[in-house]
Design a protein around this motif. Structure first.
Motif, PDB file in Angstrom:
ATOM      1  N   ARG A 159       0.812  -1.220   0.000  1.00 13.95           N
ATOM      2  CA  ARG A 159       0.000   0.000   0.000  1.00 13.95           C
ATOM      3  C   ARG A 159       0.846   1.272   0.000  1.00 13.95           C
ATOM      4  NH1 ARG A 159      -1.073   2.633   4.861  1.00 13.95           N
ATOM      5  NH2 ARG A 159      -0.209   1.676   6.741  1.00 13.95           N
ATOM      6  N   LEU A 164      -5.031 -11.530  -2.300  1.00 11.75           N
ATOM      7  CA  LEU A 164      -5.719 -10.240  -2.351  1.00 11.75           C
ATOM      8  C   LEU A 164      -6.977 -10.395  -3.196  1.00 11.75           C
ATOM      9  CD1 LEU A 164      -6.004  -7.167  -2.041  1.00 11.75           C
ATOM     10  CD2 LEU A 164      -4.315  -6.889  -3.867  1.00 11.75           C
ATOM     11  N   ARG A 187     -10.512  -0.565  -5.002  1.00  9.69           N
ATOM     12  CA  ARG A 187      -9.473  -0.330  -5.995  1.00  9.69           C
ATOM     13  C   ARG A 187      -9.706  -1.201  -7.233  1.00  9.69           C
ATOM     14  NH1 ARG A 187      -7.557  -0.221  -0.875  1.00  9.69           N
ATOM     15  NH2 ARG A 187      -6.089   1.412  -0.242  1.00  9.69           N
ATOM     16  N   ILE A 194      -4.857 -10.381   2.384  1.00 13.03           N
ATOM     17  CA  ILE A 194      -4.767  -8.942   2.558  1.00 13.03           C
ATOM     18  C   ILE A 194      -6.069  -8.370   2.007  1.00 13.03           C
ATOM     19  CG2 ILE A 194      -3.366  -8.806   0.437  1.00 13.03           C
ATOM     20  CD1 ILE A 194      -2.272  -6.129   1.477  1.00 13.03           C
ATOM     21  N   PHE A 195      -6.799  -7.677   2.849  1.00 14.03           N
ATOM     22  CA  PHE A 195      -8.130  -7.179   2.500  1.00 14.03           C
ATOM     23  C   PHE A 195      -8.115  -5.663   2.400  1.00 14.03           C
ATOM     24  CE2 PHE A 195      -9.627 -11.061   5.031  1.00 14.03           C
ATOM     25  CZ  PHE A 195      -9.841 -11.823   3.896  1.00 14.03           C
ATOM     26  N   GLN A 196      -8.931  -5.158   1.498  1.00 10.41           N
ATOM     27  CA  GLN A 196      -9.148  -3.718   1.390  1.00 10.41           C
ATOM     28  C   GLN A 196     -10.421  -3.369   2.156  1.00 10.41           C
ATOM     29  OE1 GLN A 196      -8.601  -2.469  -2.947  1.00 10.41           O
ATOM     30  NE2 GLN A 196      -9.115  -4.634  -3.157  1.00 10.41           N
ATOM     31  N   ASN A 197     -10.377  -2.256   2.856  1.00 12.39           N
ATOM     32  CA  ASN A 197     -11.567  -1.815   3.576  1.00 12.39           C
ATOM     33  C   ASN A 197     -12.131  -0.559   2.920  1.00 12.39           C
ATOM     34  OD1 ASN A 197     -13.385  -2.423   5.536  1.00 12.39           O
ATOM     35  ND2 ASN A 197     -12.157  -1.708   7.254  1.00 12.39           N
ATOM     36  N   ARG A 253      -8.242   1.749   4.342  1.00 11.27           N
ATOM     37  CA  ARG A 253      -7.229   0.978   5.043  1.00 11.27           C
ATOM     38  C   ARG A 253      -7.145  -0.428   4.446  1.00 11.27           C
ATOM     39  NH1 ARG A 253      -9.090   2.024  11.301  1.00 11.27           N
ATOM     40  NH2 ARG A 253      -9.076   4.311  11.281  1.00 11.27           N
ATOM     41  N   ILE A 254      -6.038  -1.099   4.740  1.00 12.10           N
ATOM     42  CA  ILE A 254      -5.950  -2.524   4.463  1.00 12.10           C
ATOM     43  C   ILE A 254      -5.718  -3.246   5.789  1.00 12.10           C
ATOM     44  CG2 ILE A 254      -5.138  -2.250   2.086  1.00 12.10           C
ATOM     45  CD1 ILE A 254      -2.646  -3.415   4.642  1.00 12.10           C
ATOM     46  N   TYR A 260     -15.638 -10.070   4.342  1.00  9.28           N
ATOM     47  CA  TYR A 260     -14.978 -10.993   3.416  1.00  9.28           C
ATOM     48  C   TYR A 260     -15.275 -12.471   3.719  1.00  9.28           C
ATOM     49  CZ  TYR A 260     -12.300  -7.165   1.386  1.00  9.28           C
ATOM     50  OH  TYR A 260     -11.943  -6.015   0.721  1.00  9.28           O
ATOM     51  N   GLN A 262      -3.129   6.516   8.947  1.00  8.53           N
ATOM     52  CA  GLN A 262      -2.675   5.497   8.007  1.00  8.53           C
ATOM     53  C   GLN A 262      -1.853   6.070   6.860  1.00  8.53           C
ATOM     54  OE1 GLN A 262      -5.902   6.200   8.602  1.00  8.53           O
ATOM     55  NE2 GLN A 262      -7.194   6.003   6.779  1.00  8.53           N
TER      56      GLN A 262
END
Length: 499
Positions: free
Chosen positions: A52, A87, A94, A248-251, A255-256, A300, A329
């Protein structure tokens, strides 16, 4: 008189001590608590490039971090291991093309040689898709590494001491005064309350979240404000899936966060990013953070993560250099070094920020400043010599584990794995010529024996049960309160007999 006095026994302080001692400098290090008792033991435990960070155009930091992954893996293949990160593509966040571009750069910016490259996943077919909600049909998989962060600190300290450094834990720096050409540093032994002075030609302030406090209280510089304290919290729950990959997650808030297999039977989820104002030694997860991480994971995973599922939490304060970023962040994870004074009056090097992955590079940068003041001694070396127990090829961990099982067949598989992960080739130094569990003395639970505890007290500065259960290992997840109390009683008695 020492060449260098270092304040702080986290990863930066211990990394600098190792590097300096290995080059031939005389070094003392003072840590007010246990090694890695602050930020360094409360990380997400990753050696990673920081995918990131590309969004913030921190290309140098990412490149340096990527290059360090395989260096650290080769130095410590017992406590560092490669991991594959999944991911999932979230259509509302994104775009896929941006993720592909970022991962292309991630694969090619650093010196990847042994780690496998990125690939695209069909989550409807791959087992990595099974724990996820059906809406996630496509994903990407890439490589980074896992590290036992607190052991990384302890092993740097052990190697520094083996090379001549004096490592003093439970020792507070109460005053640092410039004299002609050197520093006079007053140390207080927190166990006895006694004080003594040491002299050093150069002082390094690697106190992490307390770096400004050291400047204000010990060095007498009022109104020091260089770091932004950012709290990061993690939760641990019973394992959510059986495979060995991470997510690895996107919020939605930008944030990740990660979901990582942890200590064989658990899943680690984190981290949060929130500004912190208070004593870093008293940081603790908030109910809001618990709910945030559970809710984020629930976006998720098919199985909902509830607050009541949490078996352990931990929080740490990251001392980020205050670059004026508007959000926690977004604050830089890069390190900043500030040099004060001159050789005639005593030089002070202050360390602000930094991350676990780049600790060795940071130490190299500090050494360049030290050499400019004290003169060069030995060559750059820290990336080519293994840490204690890491003297075997990076890809040969399974062979090392087989050797431990062959030599100590009475150990159960879980204990053999844990000991090999913690000590590598030093397992025989821990267990000696034991031919059975009885030879190792009392078992405090989960395979933690008297022999191992004595080793940790003698060789790794462990003083309390907490040192053993939460920093030298994570057996605190497995021992109950009575077992932990029995361990503390044994350690206190052993220390009294040794005094």
């Amino acid at each position: 008189m020492y060449d260098i006095a270092i304040i702080g026994g986290g990863i930066n302080g211990c990394g600098i001590a190792r590097d300096a001692a290995g080059r031939g400098y005389s070094v003392c290090l003072a840590e007010m608590s246990d090694l890695a008792s602050g930020t360094s033991s409360w990380s997400t435990k990753l050696i990673h490039g920081g995918l990131r960070y590309l969004e913030h155009y921190e290309f140098r930091l990412v490149r340096e971090s990527l290059e360090e992954r395989e260096v650290l893996w080769a130095m410590a293949p017992h406590i560092v291991r490669p991991l594959r990160f999944v991911l999932p593509h979230h259509k509302g966040l994104r775009p896929a093309w941006l993720l592909r571009l970022g991962l292309f750069l991630y694969d090619h910016l650093g010196g990847r040689k042994l780690l496998p490259p990125t690939r695209v996943l069909d989550l409807t077919r791959d087992e990595a898709g099974a724990p996820l909600k059906d809406m996630f049909r496509k994903g990407f998989e890439y490589s980074d590494c896992w590290v036992d962060d607190a052991r990384l600190v302890a092993l740097n300290a052990r190697d520094a001491a083996d090379r001549g450094a004096d490592i003093m834990t439970r020792t507070r720096v109460v005053k640092a005064v410039r004299e002609v050409g050197h520093w006079r540093v007053t140390l207080r032994d927190l166990a006895t309350g006694t004080e003594r002075d040491v002299e050093a030609r150069l002082l390094v302030n690697a106190a992490g979240p307390w770096v400004d406090k050291v400047l204000s209280e010990a060095a007498g510089w009022n109104a020091a404000h260089n770091v932004r304290l950012v709290q990061g919290s993690h939760i641990v729950v019973p394992k959510l899936y059986d495979h060995d990959r991470c997510y690895i997650f996107q919020n939605a808030d930008g944030r990740i966060f990660f979901s990582i297999p942890y200590e064989q039977d658990f899943t680690l989820i984190g981290t949060t990013d929130r500004d912190f104002d208070g004593d870093p030694g008293e940081v603790a997860i908030t109910e809001e953070e618990k709910a945030y991480l559970c809710r984020a994971a629930g976006e998720y995973f098919k199985r909902q993560v509830k607050v009541e599922d949490i078996v352990w939490t931990y929080s740490g304060v990251r001392p980020l250099f205050d670059d004026g970023a508007s959000k926690a962040q977004e604050a830089t994870r890069d390190y900043v070094l500030r040099e004060e004074g001159d050789p005639a009056t005593g030089v002070l090097v202050n360390i602000f920020g930094g991350k676990l992955t780049t600790y060795r590079r940071l130490a190299n940068s500090v050494m360049a400043k030290i050499e400019a003041v004290l003169g060069a001694k030995g060559p750059v070396w820290s990336g080519t010599e293994p840490l204690p127990g890491g003297d075997f090829p990076a890809l040969d961990f399974s062979e090392q584990l087989d050797a431990v099982r062959a030599r100590y067949p009475f150990l159960d598989d879980g204990t053999s794995l844990r000991l090999t992960r913690q000590y590598g080739t030093l397992v025989p130094e821990v267990l000696g010529e034991a031919a059975g569990m009885a030879d190792l003395g009392r078992d405090f639970g989960a395979g933690l024996t008297e022999a191992e505890v004595r080793y940790l007290m003698h060789r790794e500065w462990a003083v309390t049960a907490e040192d053993v259960l939460w920093r030298r290992s994570k057996l605190g997840l497995r021992l109950d309160k009575d077992q932990a109390a029995a361990l503390q009683g044994f350690m206190s008695e052993a220390a009294s007999r040794a005094a």
